[in-house]
Each structure stands twice: as structure tokens, then as C-alpha cells.
Design an enzyme around this catalytic site. Sequence first.
Site: not given
Length: 241
Positions: A8, A10, A99, A179
Site C-alpha cells: 500500500d 499512504d 487509493d 495498513d
Amino acid sequence: MKFLLVFDFDHTIIDENSDTWIVKCAPERKLPNGLRNSYQPGHWTEYMGRVFVYLGDNGVKEDEMKRTMTTIPFTAGMIDLLGYVGENKELFDCIIVSDSNTVFIDWILKAADFHKVFDEVFTNPAAFSSTGYLTVQHFHAHHCPKCPKNLCKRKVLKEFLDKQLERGVSYTQIVYIGDGGNDLCPVMFLKKNDIAMPRQGYTLEKKISQLAQSLSPVQCSVLVWSSAIDIMSYLKLLIKE
């Protein structure tokens, strides 16, 4: 023997949320209440589109955005981890599923010279319009009821693995590092031999332990990390095996 690392972005690679960091470019470094309150669950991309319009309307230009975004700190140990992965690319394929958006991730990785570590980045497409406004689109359409409308990370991972198989590439193990709540869907797709690495104290770790308590645990192994050095230690063990 080849391993797939799925990151991921962020709060995993960087220690912040890139979408909220951009607000530092706004007048007085904040958004008006009406705009802030316009977010609807599952529709973050549309909300960010409105934020980018607001920044454009206030004369925030591409170079200012870029300067601001490249000051985001990396998560503890992440620079060492990505350096290590970069030195061992013959063993690791490495992708980002995020995202965030293509512009932000591209800026941040290139500024730190980490873009060569990653084979592919799957995230919402973004670009500057002819009038200098940043625009963002949904990554894809999907039918998963658990995920935000614009991105199901399980679908991305599954399609990537299928494409790799067609090329004759299969992986000894998938290591999924994330996360957030939207990382649970791909983690539930992982098999017994794979490993999920949720960041300590974040939503993904909490959701995985809730599943274990309700006696429907994930199939894969789980190893929690607080510094990316923990991840690097695990990868070193993996190579020794």
C-alpha cells in the site's frame, strides 16, 4: 524462487496520507467547512476531485503541489527496506496498490529515486488539465460490496497474478504490506503460504484480529510491523530459506 511484494502507499510507504497532505497548499492550509463536510463514505475519489478544483480555483500550481508532496516523510525504516529490495530485484517483484493517485506517487517515488524498485503501480489515474487543474479518475469498476467504489485491491491483485501466470511467472510467496481497511479484501484472498504484514496500531491489524476473534481468521500468516526494518528482517530470513 521469486517473491511478490505488494505495498500500500499512504501510511505504509509514506508516513502520511498523500491526499490530506496536499491541503498544505490551500489558503491558510485548510479547506472550507462546506468542502470538508462534502465527503460521502466510499466516494473519496470524487471528494478529492472537488479538493483539486478548490486548489486550482485558488491559483495553486503544479510546481507548488509537487514541492509540497515531495516533503512527505517516509515511514520509519522504509528507505532502508526499499534500498534492500532494489538491490535484490532478481528475487522480488514489487507492486504498489493504492487509493492515492498516479501523479502523487510518481512525484514522491522519483524524488527519492525509488521508482525503479517497483514493477507496476496500480492507483487512480490523475493528470493536469490544459487549465492547470489536477484531475483524478476511478481506477476501475468492480462489483465487490466490501470496497470503495473506485478500487477493489483484491481484484487488482488477482488480475496481476493471472497476467503474470500467462507470462509464465508464479510466486513462491506473496508478502502483502499495508495498513488500511481497504487492504483487508486482498489479504483475505491470500493463501496459506502467503503472509500479510499489517502496520501496528492501524485499521488492517485491528480488522485481522477481529476476524480471528470471530473464529474466521485469514488463511495466510500474519506478521505485524512497526518499522520497515521488521519487514526487511523477515525478507532476509525468506531469502536464507
